[in-house]
Design a protein around this motif. Structure first.
Motif, PDB file in Angstrom:
ATOM      1  N   SER A   1      45.218  39.830  45.439  1.00  0.00           N
ATOM      2  CA  SER A   1      45.607  38.451  45.119  1.00  0.00           C
ATOM      3  C   SER A   1      45.517  37.555  46.349  1.00  0.00           C
ATOM      4  CB  SER A   1      47.032  38.411  44.559  1.00  0.00           C
ATOM      5  OG  SER A   1      47.975  38.890  45.510  1.00  0.00           O
TER       6      SER A   1
ATOM      7  N   PRO B   1      47.702  34.208  40.346  1.00  0.00           N
ATOM      8  CA  PRO B   1      47.700  35.379  39.448  1.00  0.00           C
ATOM      9  C   PRO B   1      49.096  35.755  39.004  1.00  0.00           C
ATOM     10  CG  PRO B   1      47.250  36.019  41.723  1.00  0.00           C
ATOM     11  CD  PRO B   1      47.204  34.530  41.700  1.00  0.00           C
TER      12      PRO B   1
ATOM     13  N   ASN C   1      44.587  39.291  39.626  1.00  0.00           N
ATOM     14  CA  ASN C   1      45.500  40.298  39.108  1.00  0.00           C
ATOM     15  C   ASN C   1      44.941  41.702  39.334  1.00  0.00           C
ATOM     16  OD1 ASN C   1      47.384  38.416  37.497  1.00  0.00           O
ATOM     17  ND2 ASN C   1      45.347  37.881  36.715  1.00  0.00           N
TER      18      ASN C   1
END
Length: 290
Positions: free
Chosen positions: A64, A147, A176
């Motif tokens: 991320s 995310p 993610n």
């Protein structure tokens, strides 16, 4: 020369960038559409599902935190490696789905093209769904997508590669990490994809793939308190199972992509809905001139 003995394969799971055996030690036979033996696949348990969530959570900060441009490059590299495995994917799709080789080639082409399509959105989605908001005062006000976290994905049961790509790629392109439960009867394209991921630049743990009966792992993933979202595509057509999974997911307010009444036509244009389903919107205020 004597006829060679067949090298029968017994595949493993894909967790944390490695290929462990199932915690149970069990496997099951995978057959083609005509009932002929293809390979053995690992039978994942709830312990394997928990291990996969731990691996996905561990990989989340790095993935991320990577730049959107870098994530796009990594995903494009995955597509390049998929292209190198094109013939193998065609064989597995044709055998598992019981379609002619020409149809299988078309499905594999579309799957690779779709992966490339999602890779291209990595550094563009923020411009489309984010914004600079007008405010009454000496401030900048920005809304930016971030995310959600760890996403559990139940892969489609019928579309073994195109459907798989259509639910997995939009999860990871936004930053993610994923735990994916593959199709029970048609798991081989998912297994081959795990080998592709392991030999590309994707960090270990970003994608974790479980094989076996979805019912053995889905409930534990839906109820897991360290899973932030769940995609119920693999429960299509089973309304009661999908309802139970939604109830389990409600305990920690997971985001849920609901199961369709029937498995959709995956060759249709994908749109951005599956990317935005796993994005949160963060709004930041900042004084002008500082």
């Amino acid at each position: 020369m004597a006829e060679r003995l067949a090298v029968k394969k017994t595949y493993k799971l894909y967790i944390g960038g490695k290929f462990p055996r199932s915690e149970s030690g069990r496997s099951y036979q995978v057959s083609d559409a005509k009932g002929r033996f293809l390979a053995n696949a690992a039978w994942a348990t709830r312990k394997d599902a928990r291990d996969a969530v731990v691996a996905a959570r561990k990989a989340y900060p790095g993935w991320s935190g990577a730049t959107a441009y870098n994530r796009g490059q990594v995903l494009y590299r995955v597509a390049e490696v998929m292209e190198g495995r094109h013939a193998q994917f065609v064989d597995e799709v044709a055998a598992g789905e019981g379609v002619a080789r020409g149809k299988a080639e078309k499905l594999v082409d579309e799957a690779i093209d779709r992966w490339v399509w999602y890779a291209g959105w990595s550094d563009k989605i923020a411009q489309v769904v984010g914004s600079s908001n007008p405010v009454a005062g000496p401030y900048f006000d920005f809304s930016v997508p971030e995310p959600t976290g760890v996403v559990a994905v139940l892969a489609p049961q019928r579309s073994s590669l195109l459907g798989l790509v259509s639910v997995l790629a939009p999860v990871i392109v936004g930053g993610n990490t994923a735990v994916l439960a593959a199709s029970l009867e048609r798991p081989l394209p998912a297994v081959t994809l795990s080998e592709v991921l392991a030999t590309s630049d994707l960090p270990g743990g970003v994608v974790n793939i479980l094989t076996g009966r979805v019912g053995d792992t889905a409930a534990w993933l839906a109820a897991h308190m360290d899973v932030n979202a769940v995609d119920l595509a693999g429960a299509a057509g089973d309304a009661e199972h999908a309802r139970q999974l939604e109830l389990a997911a409600a305990d920690n307010l997971k985001r849920v992509v609901r199961a369709p009444e029937a498995e959709p036509e995956w060759t249709a244009e994908p749109g951005l809905e599956r990317i935005t389903a796993y994005l949160e919107t963060k709004t930041v205020w900042h004084p002008v001139g500082i």
